[in-house]
Structures are given as C-alpha cells and as structure tokens.
Write an enzyme that holds these catalytic residues in place. Structure first.
Site, PDB file in Angstrom:
ATOM      1  N   HIS A 290     -10.934  -6.055   8.214  1.00 13.87           N
ATOM      2  CA  HIS A 290     -11.197  -5.713   6.566  1.00 13.87           C
ATOM      3  C   HIS A 290     -12.176  -4.367   6.144  1.00 13.87           C
ATOM      4  CE1 HIS A 290      -8.738  -9.260   5.254  1.00 13.87           C
ATOM      5  NE2 HIS A 290      -9.569  -8.750   4.309  1.00 13.87           N
TER       6      HIS A 290
ATOM      7  N   GLU B 285       0.944  -1.207   0.045  1.00 12.12           N
ATOM      8  CA  GLU B 285      -0.180  -0.172  -0.078  1.00 12.12           C
ATOM      9  C   GLU B 285       0.726   1.185   0.117  1.00 12.12           C
ATOM     10  OE1 GLU B 285      -1.645  -3.651   1.364  1.00 12.12           O
ATOM     11  OE2 GLU B 285      -0.381  -2.540   2.558  1.00 12.12           O
TER      12      GLU B 285
END
Length: 325
Positions: free
Chosen positions: A129, A60
């Site tokens: 998540h 990321e």
C-alpha cells in the site's frame, strides 16, 4: 478563504471540475456512495449523479482501460487507483497504451486522463500500500507525473491536470492527507504544471524534494537555520517533466545541492536530477551532489517503517556533510 486539509482541497478540485464540465467523469473502486477509502470523493455522487461519479469493479486494468476508451471518445477521465501499489495490474494500459497514443495517432487525438492515487509511507498501511513507485512512471515518456506537497498546490495542480489534454498520474501522499491545514481559495484556480515552486528561499544549499519530503525538508531547514545554515527548498510539484531551469538557477546561487526522495535510491527521480545537474551545472558546485532516500530494500512492514523512511534528521545530516565538505 478557508483552512483546509489536502484531502478537502482535492475534493474541492474534483467538485469544481465536475460542476464546470459535464464530460468530467470520476470513477474507481468505492468512490461513489462510500466516497473512496480516504473519502476524497465524499458526497460527489450525491451532488453530480451516478453518470458522472460511479463505482467500478475491483479491477485496475479495467479501470484504466475504461479511462482510455472514454478519453478517446472526448470525455475527461479522472480514475482512482485505490492505492498506487496496485498499479501493476494496469501498467500495460498506462505505459503500453495511454503514454504512446498521441505518437501512435500522429498528434490527432488527445488523452485527457488524470489518474489519482494515494501512495507513501508513515501511516502503517499493510504491505503493497505504501510503496513509492513514481520512478517507474517518471521513466515513461508521454505521461506527466504530478505530486503535491500541500493543500493549496493539491487543489490547483489537480484542476490544471484535469484540464490538460495530456495524460497525468497525480499521486497524493497519504501522510499529508490530514496532517495539516492551510488556506485554500474557494472556487477555481490553477497552479501551473511543469513548474517547480520555491518552498523556502536560502543561500547556502539547495534541497530539491517532492511530496511528503518537502515537509521534512522544511522541518530540517528550521533546525539548520539555528546553526546559521540557510537552506533553499525546491518543491518539484511536477516530477516529470522536471523543471530543471528552476533547479539550476538555485544551484548556481547556492553552489551546493541535495535531492531528497522517499523512494529507494536505485534508479529514482533523485538520480535523474543529480545527473542533469552534473551535466548542466557542474562548474557551479563546490561539493558533491548529495542524495537522501530510503534504503535499497523492499518496503518494510509497518512496525519498521519509522527507521526505514527518510526524515528531517537525515536531511540535516546530509546538508551538514555537504556544507562541510
């Protein structure tokens, strides 16, 4: 005009912008051949080629660093973080660098970056998540935060975000991806940024919400109508900066307000809006400002999320509490 899900509307928006501007680049983990974990980018690589739609390593920080550099060179970066719970690895790039670059460079450079990412609960994802981390982004000056609640807005807001010269974090609630359909125009159209929408007009109380909580508020309003309680629902759409003008106008009409967020109560978007209402419209209120949110605990495992997440019943109960104050 076709009936489309939110995920289809998002794919449409990406296709419109990729076709319109060859400097628009869509990239992230598995967004190419696989079309992303939710298939939001399905078939886009086949249509527009690997130079415009491409996969990145599972990093990321690298994705957002690449976005930063490409934007400085004149490209319109549309990166995807596979789940927003993974954003911490990229926070230096987002808040430490991207958010402050215009100030740092004296307004001489633009940063047209639209970071897309799914978030939110109700679909039994694994740990890390489903977290609602939008409050962290909303606290950072220099970043626009957009969260749609329906397919029509999702397409128009995403197009507006990509065309903006400012960095945008565009969050897509996973529960809304395929849960309902509505009419979405073909081709291009824009929904304005920084402007809240009135999802339902009413006269007795204002409910301010965003994302999936708008859908819960609409359910609650239907039930409350049976008890002769008329609920006005404000859909923030842009969560930072907040359109306080629309909110204050509604509060001055109804004289009562609650703010709903899926995230934990502490230090959230609802707290900021509550304080702004108190500063600007306290004399219009006939009852305390109400808040509906998740508890101040870490996000639970999937088996428990149904009792942890705020829902329409919670909203109904809070509305009645404020009405009967």
């Amino acid at each position: 005009m076709a009936q489309k899900t939110m995920i289809q509307a998002i794919t449409d928006a990406l296709a419109v912008e990729l076709e319109k501007d060859k400097d628009v680049l869509v990239f992230g983990e598995d967004v190419g051949k696989n079309g992303g974990v939710f298939r939001a980018t399905a078939d886009l690589q086949d249509k527009f080629g690997e130079e415009q739609v491409f996969d990145t390593p599972l990093a990321e920080s690298g994705i957002m660093g690449l976005s930063f550099g490409l934007a400085l060179e004149g490209f319109r970066s549309v990166p995807e973080i596979q789940f927003f719970g993974f954003v911490f690895e990229a926070m230096d790039e987002i808040i430490g660098q991207i958010a402050r670059t215009r100030y740092r460079m004296g307004g001489t450079r633009h940063l047209p970056i639209t970071l897309r990412s799914p978030f939110g609960g109700g679909v039994h994802t694994p740990e890390l998540h489903s977290d609602s981390l939008e409050g962290i982004i909303a606290q950072a000056p220099g970043i626009r935060l957009v969260i749609p609640s329906n397919p029509y807005d999702a397409k128009g807001l995403l197009i507006s975000s990509i065309r903006s010269n400012d960095p945008v974090v565009f969050l897509e609630h996973m529960k809304l991806y395929r849960s309902f359909r509505e009419e979405v125009p073909d081709g291009e159209y824009e929904v304005p940024l920084d402007k809240a929408g009135i999802a339902r007009e009413g006269k007795d109380i204002t409910v301010v919400a965003y994302g999936a909580m708008v859908r819960e508020a609409l359910k609650a309003a239907e039930n409350l109508e049976k008890e002769n309680i008329s609920t006005e629902i404000i859909d923030l759409r842009t969560v930072s900066p907040v359109d306080m003008e629309t909110i204050i106008a509604s509060v001055e009409k109804t004289n009562r307000v609650i703010i709903v967020q899926e995230a934990q109560k502490q230090a959230g978007v609802a707290a900021k809006i509550s304080s702004d209402i108190a500063e600007k419209a306290i004399l219009s209120l006939e009852a305390p400002i109400g808040r509906v949110s998740a508890p101040d605990t870490v996000y639970p495992f999937g088996q428990a999320e149904g009792i942890w997440l705020p829902n329409a019943t919670d909203i109904e109960e809070k509305v009645k509490e404020i009405i009967n104050f």
